[in-house]
Enzyme design. Structure first.
Site, PDB file in Angstrom:
ATOM      1  N   ASP A 291     -24.808   3.897  -0.961  1.00 40.07           N
ATOM      2  CA  ASP A 291     -23.433   3.611  -1.376  1.00 40.07           C
ATOM      3  C   ASP A 291     -23.526   2.712  -2.602  1.00 40.07           C
ATOM      4  O   ASP A 291     -23.763   1.509  -2.490  1.00 40.07           O
ATOM      5  CB  ASP A 291     -22.693   2.918  -0.227  1.00 40.07           C
ATOM      6  CG  ASP A 291     -21.283   2.462  -0.628  1.00 40.07           C
ATOM      7  OD1 ASP A 291     -20.963   2.498  -1.829  1.00 40.07           O
ATOM      8  OD2 ASP A 291     -20.522   2.047   0.275  1.00 40.07           O
TER       9      ASP A 291
ATOM     10  N   LYS B  62     -15.661   2.324  -8.068  1.00 38.06           N
ATOM     11  CA  LYS B  62     -15.334   1.162  -8.886  1.00 38.06           C
ATOM     12  C   LYS B  62     -15.628   1.302 -10.386  1.00 38.06           C
ATOM     13  O   LYS B  62     -14.747   1.638 -11.148  1.00 38.06           O
ATOM     14  CB  LYS B  62     -16.033  -0.076  -8.323  1.00 38.06           C
ATOM     15  CG  LYS B  62     -15.505  -0.471  -6.931  1.00 38.06           C
ATOM     16  CD  LYS B  62     -15.937  -1.870  -6.534  1.00 38.06           C
ATOM     17  CE  LYS B  62     -15.149  -2.370  -5.331  1.00 38.06           C
ATOM     18  NZ  LYS B  62     -15.644  -1.946  -4.031  1.00 38.06           N
TER      19      LYS B  62
ATOM     20  N   PHE C  89     -20.281  -2.740   3.958  1.00 37.19           N
ATOM     21  CA  PHE C  89     -18.893  -2.380   3.644  1.00 37.19           C
ATOM     22  C   PHE C  89     -18.871  -1.013   2.966  1.00 37.19           C
ATOM     23  O   PHE C  89     -19.465  -0.830   1.908  1.00 37.19           O
ATOM     24  CB  PHE C  89     -18.233  -3.416   2.723  1.00 37.19           C
ATOM     25  CG  PHE C  89     -16.787  -3.107   2.461  1.00 37.19           C
ATOM     26  CD1 PHE C  89     -15.799  -3.496   3.359  1.00 37.19           C
ATOM     27  CD2 PHE C  89     -16.405  -2.381   1.343  1.00 37.19           C
ATOM     28  CE1 PHE C  89     -14.457  -3.182   3.125  1.00 37.19           C
ATOM     29  CE2 PHE C  89     -15.074  -2.071   1.106  1.00 37.19           C
ATOM     30  CZ  PHE C  89     -14.105  -2.476   2.000  1.00 37.19           C
TER      31      PHE C  89
HETATM   32  C1  LIG Z   1     -15.265  -1.260  -2.799  1.00 35.14           C
HETATM   33  C2  LIG Z   1     -16.307  -0.588  -2.003  1.00 35.14           C
HETATM   34  C3  LIG Z   1     -16.020   0.563  -1.235  1.00 35.14           C
HETATM   35  C4  LIG Z   1     -14.627   1.093  -1.077  1.00 35.14           C
HETATM   36  O1  LIG Z   1     -14.117   1.603  -2.279  1.00 35.14           O
HETATM   37  P1  LIG Z   1     -12.548   1.849  -2.413  1.00 35.14           P
HETATM   38  O2  LIG Z   1     -12.398   2.447  -3.786  1.00 35.14           O
HETATM   39  O3  LIG Z   1     -11.868   0.540  -2.235  1.00 35.14           O
HETATM   40  O4  LIG Z   1     -12.175   2.814  -1.332  1.00 35.14           O
HETATM   41  C5  LIG Z   1     -17.057   1.188  -0.588  1.00 35.14           C
HETATM   42  N1  LIG Z   1     -18.320   0.724  -0.674  1.00 35.14           N
HETATM   43  C6  LIG Z   1     -18.635  -0.361  -1.397  1.00 35.14           C
HETATM   44  C7  LIG Z   1     -20.066  -0.802  -1.478  1.00 35.14           C
HETATM   45  C8  LIG Z   1     -17.637  -1.069  -2.071  1.00 35.14           C
HETATM   46  O5  LIG Z   1     -17.947  -2.172  -2.767  1.00 35.14           O
END
Ligand SMILES: *Cc1c(COP(=O)(O)O)cnc(C)c1O
Length: 427
Positions: free
Chosen positions: A240, A269, A155
């Protein structure tokens, strides 16, 4: 709460052009796009691990904005940073320097292997930036190679490119056509990565612990193998860390936990502790944006950067991350004991990012009971529990990093009561 009907459209006041409100007691939520199934509660206040709704019910919160509220709800250091910075300077222009952005970038680089930072407003935007940076690097150093190997069940966000980079089931044909150039390998299967490396490859991108898929960690050996593949083939390694960064796993960054350093890393986050800020970090050799390649109106605005500084200072304070590791281990042990007691499945995760496999698609029922019907604490006490079900049979736990062991105990009591209530029995 009521929604207005077509008949009400006829009631537009001819002078003001305004329609009457549907309800005189509560505002209707019908004006918000219906993009997800939301419970009826309207949340009005939070403090630490606790949230309150507009009906006066209180909740022990193990969702925390989806691993966003690093220091819990409404911590004083964020309130103070916002108050102080908002009285000084909100946004000079993204094309001018400001002191909080300089200080936060410097702090992130001093505590990591990275040399430069580009601030964003979300995780998707940080990952979009990482994809652009890798493609630019491919144009300069790899004869235009542009493919980024990503992973099944990954994700990376909800922009078109980051949806294409994600491996969420069904997302490959949503909003077609996809952005091309994201071949998918399997997590912890080095041969599946190796098989995708070709003349067009420029990078490998992954979450060190897949969060949204239900907390699936890469193994240290797999990450080490990816590092070696990248070095051997001249590829960039991109982590990420939108969910795993800023102490979630008990180290400032997940790459430190695993002992494998990427070339590019993204954050969001937890960096803002509840406010929108993300970051794209890169080592010098990968910092290849030229003027005009990247930007954004709110990027690096001093208000959000001041909050990021306050969060970082707290997380880096003596003993804070030791406490995260200790509480995380405690949570993991208690979940394992509960799983054995009820004959449930695997407990996964690191630090304060954990998941419990229920073995049956009953996660939504457990979450709903805990939120709506649970009485946590003394009889008559109007206290519930907020949990997250990232998959039909998986619960995910992502409390504030300063959650106490007493609050973990409270969550475990509530979880056991909700399991009992949905009909799971002890073995
Ligand atoms: C939440 C998340 C995203 C997306 O972040 P947003 O601030 O919602 O755009 C991308 N990568 C990971 C691993 C996430 O947990």
């Amino acid at each position: 709460m009521t929604i207005d009907t077509p008949a009400m459209a006829a009631l537009v006041d001819p002078d003001t052009g305004v329609r009457p409100q549907a309800s005189t007691t509560l505002p209707s939520h019908a004006a918000l796009m219906d993009i997800t199934a939301r419970p009826e509660q309207v949340f009005v206040r939070g403090e630490g691990s606790w949230l309150w709704d507009d009906r006066g019910r209180r909740y022990l919160d193990f969702v925390q904005g989806w691993a966003v509220n690093t220091l819990g709800h409404a911590p004083a250091c964020i309130r103070d940073a916002l108050a102080q910075q908002s009285g000084l300077l909100l946004t000079p222009s993204p094309a001018y320097y400001n002191a909080p952005a300089i200080a936060l970038a410097d702090m992130l680089c001093r505590h990591s292997v990275f040399d430069q930072v580009f601030f964003t407003n979300s995780g998707a935007e940080a990952n979009e930036g990482a994809i652009k940076l890798a493609r630019k690097w491919g144009q300069l150093h790899k004869g235009g190679a542009h493919e980024i190997i990503t992973f099944g069940n990954a994700f990376h966000g909800r922009s078109l490119a980051t949806m294409s980079a994600s491996g969420k089931p069904g997302w490959d044909h949503m909003f077609a056509p996809q952005v091309s150039g994201f071949p998918k390998a399997r997590l912890n299967d080095l041969a599946s990565v190796q098989a995708l490396i070709g003349a067009n490859s420029v990078a490998i991108m992954l979450e060190p612990v897949q969060g949204e898929s239900g907390v699936h960690a890469a193994t240290p050996a797999f990450l080490q193998g990816l590092r070696e593949l990248c070095d051997a083939h001249g590829l960039l390694l991109i982590f990420d860390e939108v969910q795993t960064g800023i102490g979630r796993l008990g180290r400032l960054f997940a790459y430190q936990h695993f002992g494998v350093a990427p070339d590019i890393m993204t954050l969001a986050k937890g960096l803002g502790g509840g406010v929108p800020i993300g970051a794209l970090l890169a080592r010098q050799s990968a910092c290849v944006f030229a003027h005009g390649d990247q930007g954004g109106t709110f990027n690096g605005n001093p208000l959000m950067c001041a909050v990021g500084l306050a969060v970082m200072q707290t997380v880096l304070a003596e003993g804070f991350l030791d406490q995260v590791r200790a509480t995380g281990d405690y949570l993991g042990k208690r979940l394992e004991a509960l799983s054995a007691q009820y004959g449930l499945g695997e407990v996964r995760g690191v630090g304060l990012l954990r998941a419990l496999e229920l073995g049956q698609p009953m996660a939504a029922a457990v979450v709903a009971h805990a939120r709506e019907d649970l009485v946590l604490g003394a009889a008559g006490d109007n206290t519930g529990l907020l949990l997250n079900a990232p998959r039909p049979s998986v619960l995910r736990f992502m409390p504030a990093l300063n959650v106490t062991t007493a609050e973990v105990d409270g969550m475990m009591d509530g979880l056991a009561a909700s399991l009992d209530a949905v009909g799971v029995s002890k073995v």
